[in-house]
Design a protein around this motif. Structure first.
Motif: not given
Ligand code: AMP
Ligand code: MG
Length: 335
Positions: A194-198, A201-203, A210-211, A317-319
């Motif tokens: 789970v991404i907590l802060r963007e 490195i992107t999803a 990993l999924p 992406g990083i946008g």
């Protein structure tokens, strides 16, 4: 009254000797600001609660906002976490050293002040030779948030650090940071990340190893209490162009041209602004990320400018991380 402000020792020519001096300062429980590939960090020995307390005081950071612990050797993970999850090593191998922080169950060695009382700790290995050498020479994991006052613009140059923080014992000046935006923070669930802060490195990057978890980030649940709505703010109003209300557009049209600055991503130079700053000359998102905070610092310092309007960038992406920072920078000025 604070008449006896400490004098920053600023080192620009960073030799091995200077790293040794700065590492000594870390071992003595002092504060050292240093470059990473993302932004400058304000570091202290992560295992020394009194040293870590100095970070919170110097930054005026609320105690509920946990710090990221920086390591230089993958084996140091074992010191900091109780987790034996093999996925940690898979991720670390792919992304470290690099701009990815993994939040893991903390070991008893990590003082509570580092994690703001959470039972998890954020860990990362930065991709910058000065940072890595400082950590390995000190022999300590280094707790380091961005080296700015809480809620203000993050530093991408040593000058940005010195402008905001006067009580740092040692500043290692490694020039401008490469990436210019903070690390991506993730946590692991049984079904993936789970991404907590963007961040950089992107999803999509993470999906290569990993999924993505079905769980959604739940900041109300205090999983990442630092993720506030307002952050990275310059000391003057900043608005996202596409979100301007008609009242704000009216106010802007009544403001003198030379007091208004525009931040351009597409290369557009609209009429009516005294100053135009380009995040990128050719809509390059990586270039935009590395320029973002330094443009915000420059416009904050520019006494002629009273108000800033920024163009949006595309959210891919990083946008995604850039828009996250711009929304937080402008949040407190929203009507
Ligand atoms: P900074 O180093 O100033 O960019 O901020 C670090 C951010 O990382 C915090 O504000 C949190 O959002 C996140 N973070 C650090 N440690 C943890 C943790 N144990 N759990 C969740 N999020 C964390
Ligand atoms: Mg920060």
């Amino acid at each position: 009254c604070n008449l006896e402000r400490k004098q920053n020792i600023i080192e620009t020519n960073i030799t091995k000797d200077k790293i040794i001096e700065a590492a000594e300062a870390i071992k003595e429980g002092k504060l050292v600001a240093f470059p990473t590939e993302t932004v400058y960090g304000l570091g202290a020995n992560a295992l020394d609660p009194e040293a870590v307390a100095k970070i919170f005081i110097e930054k005026e950071r609320p105690s509920f906002d946990p710090l990221i612990v920086h390591i230089s050797n993958i084996n140091d993970i074992e010191l900091l976490t109780t987790s034996k999850d093999p996925r940690i090593y898979k991720i670390a191998e792919k992304f470290w050293p690099g701009p990815l922080t993994i939040v893991l169950p903390k070991s008893s060695r990590v003082p509570n002040i580092v994690t703001s009382g959470l039972n998890t700790v954020g860990i990362r290995m930065p991709n910058n030779p000065i940072a890595l050498s400082l950590i390995s020479t000190s022999g300590k994991p280094i707790a380091a948030p961005s080296a700015n006052k809480f809620g203000k613009i993050s530093p991408t140059k040593a000058d940005h650090v010195i402008k905001q923080l006067k009580g740092v014992d040692y500043v290692l000046d490694g020039g401008s940071t490469d990436i210019g935006i903070e690390s991506t923070v993730i946590t692991l669930k049984e079904d993936g990340f789970v991404i907590l802060r963007e961040g950089y490195i992107t999803a999509d990057n993470l999906l290569e190893v990993l999924p993505q978890s079905k769980h959604k980030k739940d900041s109300m649940h205090l999983e990442s209490p630092g993720l506030l709505k307002s952050h990275y703010s310059p000391d003057k109003p900043i608005f996202i162009e596409s979100e301007l209300s008609s009242e704000q557009i009216d106010n802007l049209s009544n403001t003198k041209k030379n007091k208004k600055a525009f931040i351009s991503f597409s290369g557009r130079s609209p009429e009516g602004y005294g100053k135009i700053e380009f995040l990128s000359k050719n809509s390059d998102l990586k270039e935009a990320a590395s320029n973002l905070f330094s443009i915000l610092h420059k416009l904050e310092e520019d006494l002629a400018i009273n108000v800033i309007v920024t163009e949006e960038v595309p959210e891919n992406g990083i946008g995604i991380a850039i828009m996250d920072r711009l929304r937080k920078a402008s949040y407190r000025y929203k009507k």
